[in-house]
Scaffold this active site. Structure first.
Site, short mmCIF file in Angstrom:
data_model
loop_
_atom_site.label_atom_id
_atom_site.label_comp_id
_atom_site.label_asym_id
_atom_site.label_seq_id
_atom_site.Cartn_x
_atom_site.Cartn_y
_atom_site.Cartn_z
N GLU A 63 -0.03 -7.74 13.06
CA GLU A 63 0.61 -6.42 12.95
C GLU A 63 0.97 -5.86 14.33
O GLU A 63 1.97 -5.16 14.47
CB GLU A 63 -0.32 -5.43 12.22
CG GLU A 63 -0.37 -5.59 10.72
CD GLU A 63 0.77 -4.87 10.01
OE1 GLU A 63 1.84 -5.50 9.86
OE2 GLU A 63 0.62 -3.70 9.64
N LYS B 169 0.82 -1.20 0.00
CA LYS B 169 0.00 0.00 0.00
C LYS B 169 0.86 1.26 0.00
O LYS B 169 2.04 1.24 0.34
CB LYS B 169 -0.91 0.02 1.24
CG LYS B 169 -0.16 0.01 2.58
CD LYS B 169 0.31 1.36 3.05
CE LYS B 169 0.97 1.31 4.36
NZ LYS B 169 2.36 1.69 4.49
N SER C 185 7.86 -11.71 -2.12
CA SER C 185 7.16 -10.43 -2.28
C SER C 185 7.83 -9.55 -3.32
O SER C 185 9.03 -9.57 -3.49
CB SER C 185 7.12 -9.68 -0.93
OG SER C 185 6.29 -8.54 -1.04
N SER D 179 4.62 -4.04 3.67
CA SER D 179 5.02 -5.45 3.46
C SER D 179 4.56 -6.32 4.62
O SER D 179 4.13 -7.46 4.43
CB SER D 179 6.52 -5.56 3.27
OG SER D 179 7.23 -5.34 4.48
N SER D 180 4.62 -5.79 5.86
CA SER D 180 4.23 -6.62 7.01
C SER D 180 2.74 -6.93 6.96
O SER D 180 2.31 -8.04 7.30
CB SER D 180 4.56 -5.91 8.32
OG SER D 180 3.76 -4.74 8.49
N ASP E 247 -3.01 -0.47 7.49
CA ASP E 247 -2.18 -1.26 6.57
C ASP E 247 -2.83 -2.60 6.27
O ASP E 247 -2.93 -3.01 5.10
CB ASP E 247 -0.79 -1.48 7.19
CG ASP E 247 0.03 -0.21 7.23
OD1 ASP E 247 1.22 -0.29 7.58
OD2 ASP E 247 -0.51 0.86 6.92
N GLY F 203 10.21 -3.43 4.93
CA GLY F 203 10.58 -2.40 5.90
C GLY F 203 10.72 -1.02 5.27
O GLY F 203 11.44 -0.17 5.77
N ALA F 204 10.00 -0.79 4.16
CA ALA F 204 10.20 0.46 3.40
C ALA F 204 8.94 1.34 3.35
O ALA F 204 8.87 2.26 2.55
CB ALA F 204 10.65 0.13 1.98
N GLY F 205 7.94 1.00 4.14
CA GLY F 205 6.77 1.87 4.20
C GLY F 205 5.66 1.52 3.24
O GLY F 205 4.67 2.23 3.13
N1 ATP Z 1 8.35 -11.20 2.03
C1 ATP Z 1 8.56 -11.30 3.37
N2 ATP Z 1 9.15 -12.40 3.88
C2 ATP Z 1 9.35 -12.52 5.22
N3 ATP Z 1 9.01 -11.58 6.13
C3 ATP Z 1 8.41 -10.45 5.65
C4 ATP Z 1 8.16 -10.26 4.27
N4 ATP Z 1 7.57 -9.03 4.11
C5 ATP Z 1 7.46 -8.50 5.34
N5 ATP Z 1 7.97 -9.33 6.27
C6 ATP Z 1 8.00 -9.08 7.73
O1 ATP Z 1 7.54 -7.73 7.97
C7 ATP Z 1 8.60 -6.95 8.54
C8 ATP Z 1 8.59 -5.53 7.94
O2 ATP Z 1 7.52 -4.88 8.54
P1 ATP Z 1 7.54 -3.30 8.81
O3 ATP Z 1 6.21 -2.93 9.32
O4 ATP Z 1 8.73 -2.95 9.64
O5 ATP Z 1 7.80 -2.66 7.38
P2 ATP Z 1 6.70 -2.37 6.26
O6 ATP Z 1 5.43 -3.05 6.61
O7 ATP Z 1 7.31 -2.75 4.97
O8 ATP Z 1 6.56 -0.78 6.35
P3 ATP Z 1 5.28 0.07 6.88
O9 ATP Z 1 4.72 -0.72 8.04
O10 ATP Z 1 5.86 1.38 7.32
O11 ATP Z 1 4.34 0.17 5.73
C9 ATP Z 1 9.88 -7.68 8.17
O12 ATP Z 1 10.90 -7.39 9.14
C10 ATP Z 1 9.45 -9.13 8.22
O13 ATP Z 1 9.45 -9.60 9.57
C1 MEV Z 2 2.78 4.96 10.48
C2 MEV Z 2 1.46 4.26 10.30
O1 MEV Z 2 0.40 5.23 10.35
C3 MEV Z 2 1.38 3.60 8.93
C4 MEV Z 2 2.48 2.62 8.69
O2 MEV Z 2 2.39 2.10 7.37
C5 MEV Z 2 1.29 3.23 11.41
C6 MEV Z 2 -0.14 2.68 11.49
O3 MEV Z 2 -1.08 3.35 11.05
O4 MEV Z 2 -0.27 1.56 12.02
MG MG Z 3 4.40 -2.72 8.38
#
Ligand code: ATP
Ligand code: MEV
Ligand code: MG
Length: 396
Positions: free
Chosen positions: A199, A16, A130, A140-141, A210, A135-137
């Site tokens: 989450e 997203k 994926s 992905s989680s 998310d 971890g880039a916003g």
């Molecule tokens: N393809 C994947 N394989 C394994 N683990 C994953 C994968 N994608 C996400 N994860 C898990 O989600 C974590 C990243 O979550 P995080 O919320 O820190 O970053 P994000 O979801 O990419 O960013 P944001 O929440 O800001 O949108 C990773 O450290 C891992 O544990």
């Molecule tokens: C930073 C935040 O607003 C979005 C993270 O993708 C955290 C959340 O809403 O859970």
């Molecule tokens: Mg996340």
């Protein structure tokens, strides 16, 4: 009928972008987000070894790990009595026990969801890949959690709708023709609520936006109080360039920092959060106006201003900016474009609002300028579908 436990189940969910309202949404304000065409895919393949084998090639340093299911079932706080139709948070003591097995929070998330939703009554090899940078916003989680929950609920025919035709029949692949089918709204809500529990392990205090976008897809507004609302007329034809700063950061830490700052300085931060809420509601009004008058110039002008405002409030007031983000903001500004961070910030990805008439030459000039500064960028497609499933019966 072939049981899903005798099939290979493949589930995908989108990442997203948050257009406006990240962090403020944790503080009870409105945010707007859209699903991306970049997706996480989880493949569940039954095995006969009484083990759980995890193959996570995208997770640095993880590779392939395998455990006997008995290793989890014997834990004192194993979630034996969890009602699958009533999602609950991970028991802290169970998470502590998981931490003795492996000290990766994302794997705790996976193991909690696996144990709660399957009671370790079925052995699986599970591979997760994926398109999303981790971890880039870009959520992905959330796409990770949603795909896991949707697949495990399906594997055990756990339907809050009682097993409607759409949920029971969805995804069956006939002659390799992928069905890419979705679930009914009731089941999507169950998937969404279980994903939020995952989450919470990774984010600490997630708003839920998310996992809502990863579950339902398209574009939606979100508040913690009222949950999600799909933008039924969709997002106007915005053109978004995503740039990855490649600066890693912890969403959990960034979210906690903003919550702490809002508690320490409520008289200073509350007005900021209220202004971000105004930006989000103004965006919805501008979208509705566009659907009426198709006035692209007016929409662009408003969106450009709100991108700048939201970025500077996030960076200057919430403290979730980063020098790499500032560099991209100034590069794109010098070329006539407006940029804001998306997701938790502190690095990660930013989004730049292109113009409807941005030419290929202008876009390639923008991308090569960013690239010469070490940043990878790509034009996103937004408004994509939410969680999708395919079932491949294993021929005996
Ligand atoms: N393809 C994947 N394989 C394994 N683990 C994953 C994968 N994608 C996400 N994860 C898990 O989600 C974590 C990243 O979550 P995080 O919320 O820190 O970053 P994000 O979801 O990419 O960013 P944001 O929440 O800001 O949108 C990773 O450290 C891992 O544990
Ligand atoms: C930073 C935040 O607003 C979005 C993270 O993708 C955290 C959340 O809403 O859970
Ligand atoms: Mg996340």
């Amino acid at each position: 009928m072939i049981s899903n436990q005798d099939s290979i189940i493949q589930v995908s969910a989108p990442g997203k972008i948050i257009l406006f309202g990240e962090h403020a949404v944790v503080l009870e304000k409105t945010a707007i987000a859209s699903a991306l065409s970049l997706r996480t895919t989880v493949t569940f393949t039954p095995n006969t070894n009484n083990t759980l084998l995890l193959d996570f090639p995208d997770l640095p340093g993880f590779g392939i790990r395998e455990w006997s299911l008995d290793e989890f079932k014997k834990l004192d706080h194993f979630p034996n009595d969890v009602d699958l139709l009533k999602p609950i948070e991970c028991n802290e003591l169970f998470q502590k026990e998981l931490n003795k097995i492996i000290d990766i929070k994302g794997i705790h998330t996976f193991l909690f969801l696996f144990c709660a939703l399957t009671k370790c009554n079925k052995a699986y090899n599970i591979k997760i890949t994926s398109d999303l940078p981790i971890g880039a916003g870009l959520g992905s989680s959330a796409s990770f959690c949603v795909s896991i929950c949707a697949g495990l609920l399906k594997a055990f025919d756990t339907y809050i709708c009682g097993g409607c035709k759409q949920c029971v029949d969805n995804g069956i692949v006939i002659d390799q023709q992928k069905q890419q089918q979705q679930f009914c709204d009731e089941q999507l809500n169950l998937i969404n609520l279980w994903s939020l529990q995952g989450e919470k392990i990774m984010h600490g205090t997630p708003s839920g936006i998310d996992n809502a976008v990863a579950t339902f897809g398209k574009a939606l507004t979100f508040t913690r109080k009222n949950g999600y609302k799909i933008l039924d007329k969709g997002i106007p034809p915005l053109r978004i360039l995503i740039t990855n700063t490649k600066v890693s950061r912890s969403t959990k830490t960034l979210v906690e920092g903003v919550i702490q700052r809002s508690k320490l300085f409520p008289t200073l931060i509350d007005p900021v959060s209220n202004l971000i809420d105004t930006i989000s509601t103004q965006c919805i009004e501008s979208f509705n106006q566009y659907h009426t008058d198709k006035d692209n110039d007016k929409l662009q002008q408003t969106m450009d201003l709100m991108f700048d405002m939201n970025q500077h409030l996030l960076s200057g007031c919430y403290g979730v900016g980063h020098s790499s983000i500032d560099t991209i903001v100034s590069i794109t500004k010098s070329l006539g474009f407006h940029t804001k961070l998306t997701g938790a910030g502190g690095g990660g990805c930013v989004i730049t609002l292109l113009k409807q008439d941005t030419t290929l030459d202008q876009l390639s000039s923008l991308k090569s300028t960013l690239s010469s500064n070490g940043f990878e960028s790509w034009e996103a497609t937004i408004g994509d579908p939410g969680v999708l499933i395919n079932i491949f019966p294993i021929q005996k």
